[in-house]
Design a protein around this motif. Sequence first.
Motif, PDB file in Angstrom:
ATOM      1  N   ALA A 556       0.805  -1.228   0.000  1.00 52.24           N
ATOM      2  CA  ALA A 556       0.000   0.000   0.000  1.00 52.24           C
ATOM      3  C   ALA A 556       0.836   1.275   0.000  1.00 52.24           C
ATOM      4  O   ALA A 556       0.603   2.181  -0.813  1.00 52.24           O
ATOM      5  CB  ALA A 556      -0.955  -0.015   1.193  1.00 52.24           C
ATOM      6  N   ARG A 812      -8.169  -7.845   3.191  1.00 56.36           N
ATOM      7  CA  ARG A 812      -9.411  -7.624   2.457  1.00 56.36           C
ATOM      8  C   ARG A 812      -9.190  -8.020   1.011  1.00 56.36           C
ATOM      9  O   ARG A 812      -8.331  -7.469   0.330  1.00 56.36           O
ATOM     10  CB  ARG A 812      -9.867  -6.171   2.550  1.00 56.36           C
ATOM     11  CG  ARG A 812     -11.286  -5.963   1.994  1.00 56.36           C
ATOM     12  CD  ARG A 812     -11.779  -4.550   2.271  1.00 56.36           C
ATOM     13  NE  ARG A 812     -11.710  -4.232   3.692  1.00 56.36           N
ATOM     14  CZ  ARG A 812     -11.904  -3.007   4.187  1.00 56.36           C
ATOM     15  NH1 ARG A 812     -12.175  -2.005   3.374  1.00 56.36           N
ATOM     16  NH2 ARG A 812     -11.811  -2.787   5.480  1.00 56.36           N
ATOM     17  N   LYS A 813      -9.964  -9.000   0.551  1.00 64.12           N
ATOM     18  CA  LYS A 813      -9.799  -9.532  -0.799  1.00 64.12           C
ATOM     19  C   LYS A 813     -10.912  -8.971  -1.695  1.00 64.12           C
ATOM     20  O   LYS A 813     -12.095  -9.035  -1.356  1.00 64.12           O
ATOM     21  CB  LYS A 813      -9.860 -11.053  -0.783  1.00 64.12           C
ATOM     22  CG  LYS A 813      -9.501 -11.706  -2.100  1.00 64.12           C
ATOM     23  CD  LYS A 813      -9.617 -13.236  -2.022  1.00 64.12           C
ATOM     24  CE  LYS A 813      -8.598 -13.824  -1.095  1.00 64.12           C
ATOM     25  NZ  LYS A 813      -8.618 -15.310  -1.122  1.00 64.12           N
ATOM     26  N   VAL A 822      -9.929   0.788  -5.607  1.00 63.02           N
ATOM     27  CA  VAL A 822      -9.006   0.596  -4.489  1.00 63.02           C
ATOM     28  C   VAL A 822      -7.888   1.635  -4.538  1.00 63.02           C
ATOM     29  O   VAL A 822      -7.553   2.261  -3.520  1.00 63.02           O
ATOM     30  CB  VAL A 822      -8.417  -0.830  -4.512  1.00 63.02           C
ATOM     31  CG1 VAL A 822      -7.294  -0.968  -3.477  1.00 63.02           C
ATOM     32  CG2 VAL A 822      -9.502  -1.863  -4.245  1.00 63.02           C
ATOM     33  N   ASP A 834      -9.223   1.142   6.656  1.00 56.28           N
ATOM     34  CA  ASP A 834      -8.550   0.419   5.580  1.00 56.28           C
ATOM     35  C   ASP A 834      -7.893  -0.838   6.145  1.00 56.28           C
ATOM     36  O   ASP A 834      -7.384  -0.834   7.273  1.00 56.28           O
ATOM     37  CB  ASP A 834      -7.471   1.293   4.931  1.00 56.28           C
ATOM     38  CG  ASP A 834      -8.045   2.229   3.884  1.00 56.28           C
ATOM     39  OD1 ASP A 834      -9.237   2.090   3.558  1.00 56.28           O
ATOM     40  OD2 ASP A 834      -7.310   3.114   3.407  1.00 56.28           O
ATOM     41  N   TRP A 838      -4.481  -5.182   1.194  1.00 54.21           N
ATOM     42  CA  TRP A 838      -5.428  -5.386   0.107  1.00 54.21           C
ATOM     43  C   TRP A 838      -4.925  -6.543  -0.756  1.00 54.21           C
ATOM     44  O   TRP A 838      -3.732  -6.636  -1.052  1.00 54.21           O
ATOM     45  CB  TRP A 838      -5.542  -4.148  -0.769  1.00 54.21           C
ATOM     46  CG  TRP A 838      -6.233  -2.975  -0.147  1.00 54.21           C
ATOM     47  CD1 TRP A 838      -5.654  -1.927   0.499  1.00 54.21           C
ATOM     48  CD2 TRP A 838      -7.642  -2.702  -0.135  1.00 54.21           C
ATOM     49  NE1 TRP A 838      -6.602  -1.027   0.921  1.00 54.21           N
ATOM     50  CE2 TRP A 838      -7.835  -1.475   0.541  1.00 54.21           C
ATOM     51  CE3 TRP A 838      -8.750  -3.383  -0.629  1.00 54.21           C
ATOM     52  CZ2 TRP A 838      -9.091  -0.926   0.731  1.00 54.21           C
ATOM     53  CZ3 TRP A 838     -10.018  -2.824  -0.437  1.00 54.21           C
ATOM     54  CH2 TRP A 838     -10.179  -1.616   0.239  1.00 54.21           C
TER      55      TRP A 838
END
Length: 846
Positions: A556, A812-813, A822, A834, A838
Motif C-alpha cells: 500500500a 481484504r480480498k 481501491v 482500511d 489489500w
Amino acid sequence: MRRCHGLSIPWVRQARRKPLPQQIHRMRSFAGTSTSMPSSVMILDMDGVLYKNAAVEGRIVQRLEEETRRLGLAPSACQRLYEDYGATMRGLITEGHLSTNAIDGFYCKVYDPVDVSALQPDPLLRMQLNQLKKGGVEFWLATNSPQHFVARVLEALELADDFQVVCPSQSNGWLNKPDPRYFDQLPMGRFFDDSPQHCNAWNDLRSDTPAYHVARETDVMTLVADALEVVPQSWRLQKAPYLQAKELDDLKSLNQDVLRRLRQELAAFKGEEIRVLDLGCGFLSMLPLLLEQLVPAGARLHYLGVDRDEELLTAAQARLEKMAAPELQVELQCADAVSAVKTAAPQTLVMGCSILDLIDVKALALALRQSQAGALLYFPIHYAGTTSFKGPLAAMAEPLSSRYNESLETRGQVRNVTALYSFLGEELASGPSDWHLRGDNLLLKQLISFMATNALGFQPLQTLREAVKALRCPLEPNQLLPSVQLHVTNVDYLGRVPKTGAVPGATSGAKTKAAARTRLAVQFTAPGIAETVRETMPLPAAGEVLVVTTMSGISAGTERRMLLTGCEEGEPLDSSLKDLQGSGWPLRYGYCLVGTVEIGSPSLPLGSRVFCFHPHASHAVVSEDSLQIIPDDIPDEDAIFFANMETACALCQDAAPVLGERLGVFGAGVVGALTAALLSRFEVTVFDLNDRRLQPLRRFGVATAAKLGASGASGASGFDVALELSGAGEALGQAIRSTRRGGKVVVGSLYGKEEVSLALGLSFHRSELTLLTSQVSFVRAALSTRWSKERRAELSWQMLRQLRPKEWMDLRKVSVREAPEVYQRLAQGAAKDDPAQWIFSYDSYD
C-alpha cells in the motif's frame, strides 16, 4: 517454545491461549428453568463435527500419543484409555497418570503445536447458525478440547461469537465426555457427536432427547435440520441409495447428440483396448453406459474407477461382482480426481459425471495436459445454474429455491461450468441434460432435503417448514404430492485434452490461436489514476514460464507513492527485477503475486504453486529462476506475504539487536507488523497512529503506542535500536530523537521527493548514532560471505510458516476489476478502516 534458525519465539503459547468469548465461563444450572429456555437447543461437538479436517485431527492424535509415551506409558496406552474411558485424557486423569497441577501443562504440550491454519471459514454454516439463532435456536459447543485450542479453532472458522462453550478446564475439574458430570453442565437439547461412546452416554442420561451420531461424511447441519423437523428424515438418502436414484434420472437426461459424437470418436478403437478413467465413479453409474452404448463391439475395456469415498468403493465392488462382461478389466482406486489424473497411465477417455462443479477445474486442466494429452473428455450432468419449482405449487415452494445458487457459491461450488470449458481443451460437443423431476421421486426428495438445509441460512425456520409442508401429502406426510415439479438445468460436455504445453482455450495444436489469448493487467496511467487493461498475452520464451494468477497483494505505501508520483528519481523501480525496470507513465507496479504454472519447464512442472515478483496481472510471463516455489504447507494467503517477510528478515538482520536491548518500530503496516513480530523476543514498542493496526500485534507481547510519549525520550529510557518503517519523515525524526547515544536507526522507508526535516544539530552529533539504510534487493556486503538471496528466501518461508500472518493480519480480498476504486481510495490517504493488506483475486477476471 518453538525454535527456528536460532530465533526462539516465546509468544506462541500466550497468543494461542487467549480467552474465549465471555460466554465460555457461563456454566449454568438448568434445573427448573425450562420456561426460560429457547425453543430448541443444539449441542455440537467440535473436532470432527463442527469442522472436519483429517490433518488437524490427526495431529491432535499424534501429539496425544507422543506426550502419553513421555509419561512412561506403552505406545498402545492412548487407544486403550480411549476404549476404556471414552476419552484418553479422562483415562489419564482417572488412573492417576497426571497430577492435578500437571493437567494444564499436558494440554498445552498436546494442543499448542497443532496448526489450525488449514481450517477455513464456512460462510454458509455461519449464516445457518445466525439465522436459526434469530428464530430462537440456541447453539452450544461441547468438546473435550481445552479452552485455548477451542479459541483458536473458533477464530479460524470465524465462529467465535456463535456458541456457548463447555470444555475441560480447571474451573470444572477437567471434566471430559463421557463423564456424566460433564453432561450435567449442559442444558436439555439435541446432542451431536462423532463418538458413538459419547452418544450412548448421552442417551443413557437423557433418553427423552436422543443423540445424533455425526458420521465422517455427514454435514452436521443436515442432522440439525432433521432435529428441527424441517423435512422428513426419510427423504435424506444414504450415499449408495442416493447415487442409485440419481443414476436413473441421469441416464434419462443425457444429451443424445453428445453421446452420438462420443460413440463416433470411440468407434475408431474397434478391436483395440479402450482405457477409461472415471473420476468420482461412486456407485459405477457410468460403467453400464460404457458397456451397453459406447464401447464398440470387439473392443476391450480397461476401466479405472476413482473415488475419495472408501464406503462407496466397497458398494461399487459389490455391484461389480454382479456384472458379467468378459472383455472388461476393472480397477477401483481411492484417490482425489486431480491426483488420479496425474498418476494414471495415458487414457483413451477421461470422464466424470457431476464432478466438474465440485472440484478445481483449473487444477484438473493442468493435470490433464501434463499426463493425459490427446485423451477424450466426457463430463455429463453438470449444473448449469437454474433450479426452480414448476406447476401449481411453485409459489409455495419458492423459499426453498430462491437463494439456492447463493448457498452453493458460499461453499465454492461452481454455478455454471460452461464458463470453464476453455480450460479443459478443445470442445467437440455440448448440450443440455436437464432434470425434470416430479411426484414421489427419490432424487427429488433428496434435493428438497438438501435445498431446505441450505436455506436455513437465508429463510426463517417456520417459513421453510411451511414450504415443505405444502409439498407433502396430507394423509402420507412422508410422500410428495404428485403435482410437485422441479426443473434443474444441467449440461453435458465432450472435448479433447490439448497436447502438452498447449494453452487452455486454444484449439489443440494451433499455436497461432494461442497468441490471441488476452490477459487483464493493472496500470497507473497518470498521477492518481489507475485502470485495468486487457491486452494480448505474451508467450514465454526459453527459460520463461507462464503463470496463471490466483491473487496478488498491494504494497500500500509504496504503491500509493508510485501511483501519485511515478518514479521521479529516474531510477528503475527495482534494479534486480526484470518486470520493474520502467520509470515513466503508464506505469505498472506490484511484486506480490501468487499463481500456478500453466506453461512450465522440465524442472518446473505444470500446476506448481509459485510466488512471482510481478506487477498485478491475470497472467505473468516470468523467468524461471526468478520464481519462488511455494512450500506445500503454506497456503496462498500466507505466501502472498513472501516479499514483505523477506524485507522484514533483512530489516532484522540490519538491526542486529543484542540480547537485552530495547527496540522501537515506527509504523505498523505490513512490513512493520512482520518486523515487530520477528523481533518480539526483545523488548519492543511499536508506534502507529492507527490503533487498528496495533491491536493484532499485542498477541506477540509487544508494547504499542498510538503516538510517541515520554518513554520515547532520549537517555536511559530510550531505544538501543529504532526501525523507521512508516514512510513518514516526522517518524524518522522521532526515531532519531528516541534512540540513545551510540544506538542505531535503521531506515527502511522510501520518502521519494518528500522533504524530510530532521533536527541534526549538536544533540544529534553528540549522540554518535548510526543511520543505516536498509534494502532487500541485495544481501548487505557484510553478510554476503554467509548469506545469499537463496538462504534468506528459505528463512522467509520458515518465518511465514511460524508467524502465519493470514491468521492475524487484517486482510481484504477484492476482485482485480475493483483495482481503480481501491487505488483511488489509496490516493486519498490512509483511512482508519482500511485493511492492512489489500489482495486482488483473479477467480473470474473474464
